[in-house]
Every structure is written in structure tokens, then in C-alpha cells.
Design an enzyme around this catalytic site. Structure first.
Site, PDB file in Angstrom:
ATOM      1  CB  CYS A  48      -0.919  -0.016   1.213  1.00  0.00           C
ATOM      2  SG  CYS A  48      -1.859   1.507   1.446  1.00  0.00           S
ATOM      3  CB  CYS A  51       0.466   1.772   4.242  1.00  0.00           C
ATOM      4  SG  CYS A  51      -1.222   1.135   4.128  1.00  0.00           S
TER       5      CYS A  51
END
Length: 417
Positions: A48, A51
Site C-alpha cells: 500500500c 501506508c
């Protein structure tokens, strides 16, 4: 050369010290945590990109909370590896930010910024209802918060309802309590106990007969009547049940028309508060990207729009809004349903929005890398075509069924002979 080496070494040491305040959590976390521990947890996935962007901010949050002596512990968990913990917290997207406090889980849905997350941690990690014991503390709280809810009075059924509302809505706003002598003298309360909201330079008292359920009233009144609105705030406003009157303006250098639109919305929100505050919030939004996705098209800037986020719908003025009278007529038309409601969350509208999102996503891909765009579109179509081909090929035909029936009849006749 030596200074450069020292700088690199110092940055590494700072990174290591910051990461020491963020604990990596696995599936054993729920068993080994303390009953009274308070945890702020980020769930992430290694692939991600959002993230990874949040990671340095997360370490700064852990370091700052530790330096302030906060009771909040900061952790992070790889949701793809610790699937049991992610399931326990019902993680459905990345990065997901949640707080665990005495077996109660609170979900953070605000902007992924250091200040926003720290405010959430301090609000939820502290007392559910904060006591204001002096006028100085009251004035300090007023200076810090645009909207402030205060319970005034002794223990009562109303205080129990207030505390219950705070348990659920503490993720959005602070809750305070005080005695009558702590409030400024200009605050006049006809009866006690009472729940008062201070905002927009004035105050309002909860009236059960007029306002209904206390928790619903707090949820409706937790925003200023007029404010700068971003996509996170607009999404949260959908939970209030109110419509949002927006002036869409340029992002960086608003033109004269945009300034006039903003002033017009602000003036109407203040002058007609008593008439419109139960139904509308007012504000301005810089840029139109979020609204473009809602209306599934390009919205002209500057312009006016009324948004209903609870149903993904919107209202557009039928004529150009040039004066205050035009804006009032537009709002009254929304209230009496003479202005057409557009959009919505029906199956048809969701399908349209899905197609629009795909179009918006693929358009820049085709313009920059046409071959990649063709592959992204053509590959799924090819897979579906092959699937249907084999399905049709393996499907028995009518002639085959007739031949099978004839063979079966011949065998039966031969057996009887």
C-alpha cells in the site's frame, strides 16, 4: 565529508529512536495487552503506497505522544500477516487507524495528518467528559474549540444520556461539564440541568421537545454553521443529516467572483441562521474534484451547489445566483422540493458512478501511455470472451440431444426384441 557522515548517522539515530515508540503488533496482541491499556493502531499492507506515505508521520506521532507523557500506546500491524488481529478490528481498507480503549474500538476517519491524528488520540484517549472547574479553564477551552458541548448541572437522567452520547461521538468532538457559576455571566439558562453548545460566537441550549434525541442533536450541531470544507469534512457532514450549501471556488488564487460567492454564503448563514440552521450547513470548498465525482461531470468554478451526502444527491440552482435573493430562492426551493433532486444511491446511479470512476481513472492512462491503457481494457475483455467461448462450446445442442434420444430408442427396441 565528515559532516555529511555525521548528518547521515544522526538521521539514522533519529529514525531508530522514533521507531522505538511504535510497537509492531501481531495476532497475540489481544491476549497479552493490559485491560486498561489504550492503544492507537495503524493497520497497513506492505504493497500500500498510502501506508508508506503515512509511516514517517506515524513514527512522529509515537515519539510525540511518548514525550508528552500520554497514556496512549502507539502500534502498527501488517494486516496481511496478522490476519486474526485485522479481523478482530474489522479492517477493510488500508491504512486503517483505530483506537482501543477498555475493549471499545474507535475508528478514525479524518485526514491522515499528524495534527488530525494527534487530536483524535488526545480526545479519545483522555476522559470521556472533561470537567471545567473554573472560568479560566472554560475560556481556555473556548479558545481552542470552534464547537464545544457542555453539560451544566448535577447528576441526572440528562447527564446519563449525555455520557452515553459521548461514548459514541467522542471520535468527532470533545465533551465538557461544569457548574453554573463557572459559565460567563452572559450565558443565561432558564432551567438546570442543561446541555449547551457554544459555537459561531453564541450558544444554544438543547430542548428535547424541539430537538428530539440528544445524541442526534449533538451529531447535527458538531460543526460550525459556516466553515472551510474539505473532502473529509464533507463526508463526515453526511452523518449529521443536514444538507450542505457549498460555494465552489478556485484552489490557490480565487477570482473576484469566487470571493463574492464566499461572502454571499457566509452572509446568508449568519443573517438567516434561525431559519436555515436546522436544515443546512454553509461553507466553501477549494477546487471541484470531489464534487465532480459526485455529479459525474465537470462542475464550473466558481458555482453554488447543495449536497446531500446521506444519499449521494445534490441540487443545482436553476438560474445563475447573482444576488442574495437568488440564493434564498434556491435554498427555499430545495426545502419545498420545487428544485429537482439529482444523483442518489440507487442501483442505476451506482452503476453510472462506477463507470464514471473507471473513465476518470483510465483517461490519464490512455493519454500518457496508450499501450498500457489498451492492455488494461483489452485484457479483461479477452478473458471474458474466452470464458463465454468455452461455455458456449461445451453446451449441448438440440441436435445432440435428439441423436441421444434416437440412440436410446434403438437400444430399447433391440433389447425388447
Amino acid at each position: 565529508m565528515w559532516n555529511r557522515r555525521n548528518a547521515v548517522l544522526l538521521s539514522v539515530l533519529l529514525a531508530l529512536s522514533a521507531s522505538a515508540f511504535v510497537e509492531e503488533l501481531d495476532d497475540s496482541f489481544m491476549e497479552r495487552r493490559g485491560a486498561d491499556d489504550i492503544w492507537l493502531i495503524k493497520f497497513y499492507a506492505p504493497w500500500c503506497s498510502f501506508c508508506k506515505q503515512l509511516d514517517p508521520v506515524w513514527h512522529q506521532i509515537g515519539s510525540e505522544l511518548r514525550s508528552l507523557g500520554s497514556p496512549v500506546n502507539v502500534g502498527k500491524s501488517d494486516a496481511t500477516a496478522s490476519t486474526g488481529l485485522a479481523k478482530e478490528f474489522k479492517v477493510r481498507g488500508y491504512p486503517a487507524i483505530l483506537m482501543l480503549k477498555k475493549d471499545v474500538k474507535y475508528n478514525y476517519s479524518g485526514p491522515r495528518t499528524k495534527d488530525g491524528i494527534l487530536d483524535f488520540a488526545n480526545r479519545v484517549g483522555g476522559p470521556l467528559v472533561r470537567s471545567l472547574s473554573s472560568l479560566q479553564l472554560f475560556q481556555h477551552a473556548m479558545n481552542r474549540h470552534d464547537v464545544m458541548f457542555v453539560y451544566v448541572g448535577a447528576t441526572s437522567q440528562l447527564k446519563g444520556n449525555y455520557t452515553s452520547a459521548a461514548e459514541e461521538l467522542i471520535v468527532h468532538t470533545f465533551f465538557f461539564s461544569s457548574s453554573r457559576d463557572v459559565l460567563p455571566k452572559v450565558v443565561s439558562l432558564s432551567t438546570l440541568p442543561a446541555v449547551v453548545v457554544f459555537k459561531d460566537g453564541t450558544y444554544f441550549t438543547f430542548d428535547e421537545e424541539l430537538d428530539g434525541d440528544l445524541k442526534s442533536w449533538i451529531n447535527r450541531e458538531r460543526f460550525p454553521n459556516y466553515l472551510r470544507i474539505d473532502s473529509y469534512t464533507l463526508y463526515a457532514m453526511g452523518e449529521s443529516g443536514k444538507l450542505v450549501v457549498l460555494a465552489l471556488v478556485e484552489e490557490k488564487t480565487p477570482c473576484e467572483e469566487s470571493v463574492r460567492y464566499k461572502g454571499l454564503v457566509e452572509k446568508v448563514s449568519a443573517d438567516y441562521r434561525e431559519f436555515y440552521s436546522r436544515n443546512f450547513y454553509f461553507g466553501f470548498m477549494e477546487g471541484s474534484d470531489y464534487i465532480n465525482g459526485l455529479v459525474m461531470g465537470e462542475v464550473v468554478v466558481p458555482s453554488f451547489i447543495v449536497v446531500n451526502l446521506s444519499s449521494d444527491g445534490y441540487f443545482l440552482p436553476p438560474v445563475a445566483v447573482k444576488t442574495e435573493r437568488h440564493l434564498l430562492d434556491f435554498l427555499n426551493g430545495v426545502l419545498d422540493s420545487s428544485i429537482q433532486f439529482q444523483g442518489g444511491n440507487s442501483v442505476y446511479q451506482r452503476a453510472r458512478r462506477f463507470v464514471y470512476d473507471i473513465k476518470v481513472t483510465l483517461t490519464p492512462v490512455f493519454s500518457q501511455t496508450p499501450l498500457l491503457g489498451c492492455f488494461l481494457v483489452g485484457f479483461p475483455i479477452a478473458i471474458v470472451a474466452v470464458f463465454f467461448y468455452f461455455c458456449c462450446r461445451n453446451r449441448p445442442t438440440v441436435s445432440d440431444d435428439d441423436d441421444d434420444d434416437d440412440d436410446h430408442t434403438k437400444r430399447s427396441n433391440k433389447k425388447s426384441d
